[in-house]
Design a protein around this motif. Structure first.
Motif, short mmCIF file in Angstrom:
data_model
loop_
_atom_site.label_atom_id
_atom_site.label_comp_id
_atom_site.label_asym_id
_atom_site.label_seq_id
_atom_site.Cartn_x
_atom_site.Cartn_y
_atom_site.Cartn_z
N LEU A 296 43.49 74.22 93.41
CA LEU A 296 43.54 75.44 92.41
C LEU A 296 44.58 76.49 92.95
CD1 LEU A 296 39.90 75.53 91.65
CD2 LEU A 296 41.73 74.64 90.07
N GLY A 297 44.49 76.70 94.14
CA GLY A 297 45.65 77.52 94.77
C GLY A 297 46.90 77.20 94.41
N ARG A 298 47.11 75.82 94.39
CA ARG A 298 48.67 75.58 94.18
C ARG A 298 49.12 75.40 92.73
NH1 ARG A 298 46.86 71.16 97.94
NH2 ARG A 298 47.85 71.64 100.09
N ILE A 299 48.27 75.55 91.79
CA ILE A 299 48.56 75.51 90.60
C ILE A 299 48.22 77.01 89.88
CG2 ILE A 299 48.05 73.27 90.03
CD1 ILE A 299 45.54 73.76 88.73
N GLY A 300 47.43 77.96 90.69
CA GLY A 300 47.27 79.13 90.12
C GLY A 300 46.10 78.99 89.24
N HIS A 301 44.85 79.78 89.45
CA HIS A 301 43.51 79.55 88.70
C HIS A 301 42.81 80.77 88.38
CE1 HIS A 301 40.79 76.95 86.68
NE2 HIS A 301 39.63 77.48 87.50
N ASP A 302 42.00 80.92 87.29
CA ASP A 302 41.42 82.19 87.01
C ASP A 302 40.72 82.72 88.25
OD1 ASP A 302 39.63 84.38 86.05
OD2 ASP A 302 39.05 82.95 84.57
N PRO A 303 41.34 83.90 88.65
CA PRO A 303 40.78 84.73 89.83
C PRO A 303 39.33 84.96 89.68
CG PRO A 303 42.25 85.92 88.54
CD PRO A 303 42.49 84.58 87.99
N GLU A 304 38.73 85.29 88.43
CA GLU A 304 37.40 85.73 88.24
C GLU A 304 36.39 84.53 88.99
OE1 GLU A 304 36.31 87.38 84.87
OE2 GLU A 304 37.80 88.96 84.76
N ILE A 305 36.84 83.36 88.55
CA ILE A 305 36.13 82.14 89.09
C ILE A 305 36.13 81.98 90.52
CG2 ILE A 305 36.17 79.67 88.86
CD1 ILE A 305 36.84 80.07 85.83
N LEU A 306 37.38 82.03 90.97
CA LEU A 306 37.72 82.09 92.44
C LEU A 306 36.89 83.05 93.22
CD1 LEU A 306 41.40 81.43 92.30
CD2 LEU A 306 39.77 79.47 92.73
N LYS A 307 37.08 84.13 92.82
CA LYS A 307 36.30 85.39 93.43
C LYS A 307 34.78 85.01 93.55
CE LYS A 307 36.07 89.53 95.38
NZ LYS A 307 34.82 89.57 95.45
N ALA A 308 34.15 84.61 92.23
CA ALA A 308 32.78 84.25 92.14
C ALA A 308 32.43 83.15 93.23
CB ALA A 308 32.36 83.84 90.75
N ARG A 309 33.27 82.26 93.61
CA ARG A 309 32.95 81.04 94.43
C ARG A 309 33.12 81.91 95.93
NH1 ARG A 309 29.97 77.01 92.81
NH2 ARG A 309 30.58 76.25 90.70
N TYR A 310 34.05 82.53 96.08
CA TYR A 310 34.28 82.92 97.45
C TYR A 310 32.94 83.73 97.92
CZ TYR A 310 36.67 85.74 101.18
OH TYR A 310 36.67 86.37 102.33
N ASP A 311 32.55 84.64 96.73
CA ASP A 311 31.29 85.61 97.14
C ASP A 311 30.19 84.64 97.55
OD1 ASP A 311 32.74 87.76 96.95
OD2 ASP A 311 32.36 88.09 94.83
N THR A 312 30.09 83.78 97.12
CA THR A 312 28.74 82.85 97.38
C THR A 312 28.86 81.68 98.58
OG1 THR A 312 29.10 81.29 95.71
CG2 THR A 312 28.05 83.11 95.15
N GLU A 313 30.27 81.44 98.87
CA GLU A 313 30.45 80.06 99.58
C GLU A 313 30.17 80.73 101.16
OE1 GLU A 313 31.02 77.04 101.31
OE2 GLU A 313 31.81 77.10 99.26
N LYS A 314 29.35 79.74 101.91
CA LYS A 314 29.14 80.09 103.34
C LYS A 314 29.97 79.45 104.52
CE LYS A 314 25.26 82.07 101.68
NZ LYS A 314 25.26 83.51 101.72
N LYS A 315 30.67 78.36 104.08
CA LYS A 315 31.55 77.68 104.95
C LYS A 315 32.81 78.48 105.16
CE LYS A 315 28.77 74.33 105.95
NZ LYS A 315 28.14 74.06 107.44
N ALA A 316 33.24 78.55 106.37
CA ALA A 316 34.53 79.33 106.81
C ALA A 316 35.76 78.65 106.33
CB ALA A 316 34.69 79.83 108.27
N ASN A 317 35.72 77.32 106.30
CA ASN A 317 37.02 76.73 105.97
C ASN A 317 37.37 76.80 104.36
OD1 ASN A 317 34.50 75.08 105.98
ND2 ASN A 317 36.09 73.34 105.40
N VAL A 318 36.19 76.82 103.63
CA VAL A 318 36.27 76.76 102.17
C VAL A 318 36.54 78.16 101.84
CG1 VAL A 318 34.99 76.19 100.17
CG2 VAL A 318 34.64 74.99 102.07
#
Length: 333
Positions: A296-318
């Motif tokens: 998704l980073g390579r194609i550019g994606h909805d930042p709101e969706i990415l931010k929501a996932r970032y806020d809940t993700e626990k794994k550092a690599n992800v």
């Protein structure tokens, strides 16, 4: 007395013969090679070439080949090509393949003792994380031609595979057609290592013209060929293969093949892959989530969706992959 002894010792040291290519001692001949193997010294090519033609010992010939590679000027190319075509020792020919790559890919060991395959030193170009040429246009077409000829005709499968690998490391796009022809020739069905190196090298060419052949390789009887072809399709950015890769993702029994398919999809930079990649951001397997975020980073994606996932993700690599995707989304916006 002491002074006289010192003078005698000094005189003896001064009389120590300089290593010669004509020495009867093989070790001294190798030492002579090391003296001549200086970067850019064109004038040293001719004496090494002459000595190479009459050298009886394979390990010394390999040292000469390595020395010519270290000199690194265009004048060594015909000499190396001749050895690749005519030397009867496969290890010497493997040394030629190594030296060809050193002409264009900076590596260590440019001074000091010469290391060769005969010294059981594994070539840096044979390692999984091999170095690649930075500017493929700098490679002399004669080098690519010699390597392609060896890939097709050498009587050692090991040398043929090494030559195919070198074509990838040198990003020899001008040899793409002959690489595909060699890959698909019925005569090479039993030469798995050669075909595998070709498939991997086609990915490093980063030319979508290799895409159709790589897609056909997905039907190969060897799982190693199929898995290599999957990743190479991603590396060349062959977007027409995306539906095939997506369809295979849920049905392939191999976990490794599934991961490679997802990695290839993530590399394609195809906006049509966004729905699949977004759906995998919530996958139980962190590797899937990481690859999906990278894609998704390579194609550019909805930042709101990415931010929501970032806020809940626990794994550092992800989280790192999601962070890069967010940066890419901001730049696109």
């Amino acid at each position: 007395m002491l002074q006289s002894a010192t003078l005698i010792l000094t005189a003896l040291l001064l009389q120590t013969p300089t290593p010669s290519l004509d020495s009867t001692n093989p070790k001294e001949r190798i030492e002579a090679v090391e003296k001549l193997a200086l970067t850019g010294r064109t004038e040293n090519v001719a004496p090494l070439a002459e000595a190479l033609r009459k050298e009886p010992k394979s390990d010394v010939r390999a040292a000469m080949i390595a020395g010519l590679g270290r000199i690194g000027v265009a004048e060594v190319i015909p000499v190396l090509t001749q050895s690749l075509q005519t030397d009867l020792d496969k290890d010497v020919r493997l040394q030629v393949v190594d030296s060809f790559q050193r002409l264009y890919i900076p590596v260590s060991n440019t001074t000091g003792p010469i290391e060769t395959i005969f010294g059981k030193v594994k070539s840096v170009f044979a390692l999984p994380d091999r170095p690649l040429v930075h500017n493929a246009a700098s490679v002399n077409p004669a080098v690519n031609a010699a390597l392609a000829d060896s890939m097709q005709k050498d009587f050692s499968q090991e040398v043929r595979a090494a030559a195919a690998r070198a074509l990838g490391s040198l990003r020899a796009r001008d040899r793409l057609a002959v690489m595909v022809a060699t890959l698909e020739s019925p005569q090479n069905r039993e030469h798995l290592e050669v075909r595998l190196e070709i498939v991997e090298s086609l990915g490093f060419l980063q030319d979508t013209a290799a895409g159709p052949a790589l897609e056909r390789a997905l039907q190969d009887s060897s799982s190693r060929i199929r898995q290599a072809a999957i990743l190479s399709m991603g590396l060349v950015g062959y977007k027409p293969a995306r539906p095939t890769l997506e369809n295979n993702l849920p049905t392939d029994r191999s976990i490794e093949s599934k991961e490679r398919a997802l990695e290839a999809i993530a590399l394609l930079r195809d906006p049509e892959a966004a729905p699949l990649l977004e759906s995998l951001l919530g996958h139980p397997d962190e590797k899937y989530r990481e690859l999906a975020a990278e894609g998704l980073g390579r194609i550019g994606h909805d930042p709101e969706i990415l931010k929501a996932r970032y806020d809940t993700e626990k794994k550092a690599n992800v989280r790192i992959a999601l962070a890069f995707a967010l940066v890419a989304a901001d730049q696109k916006g």
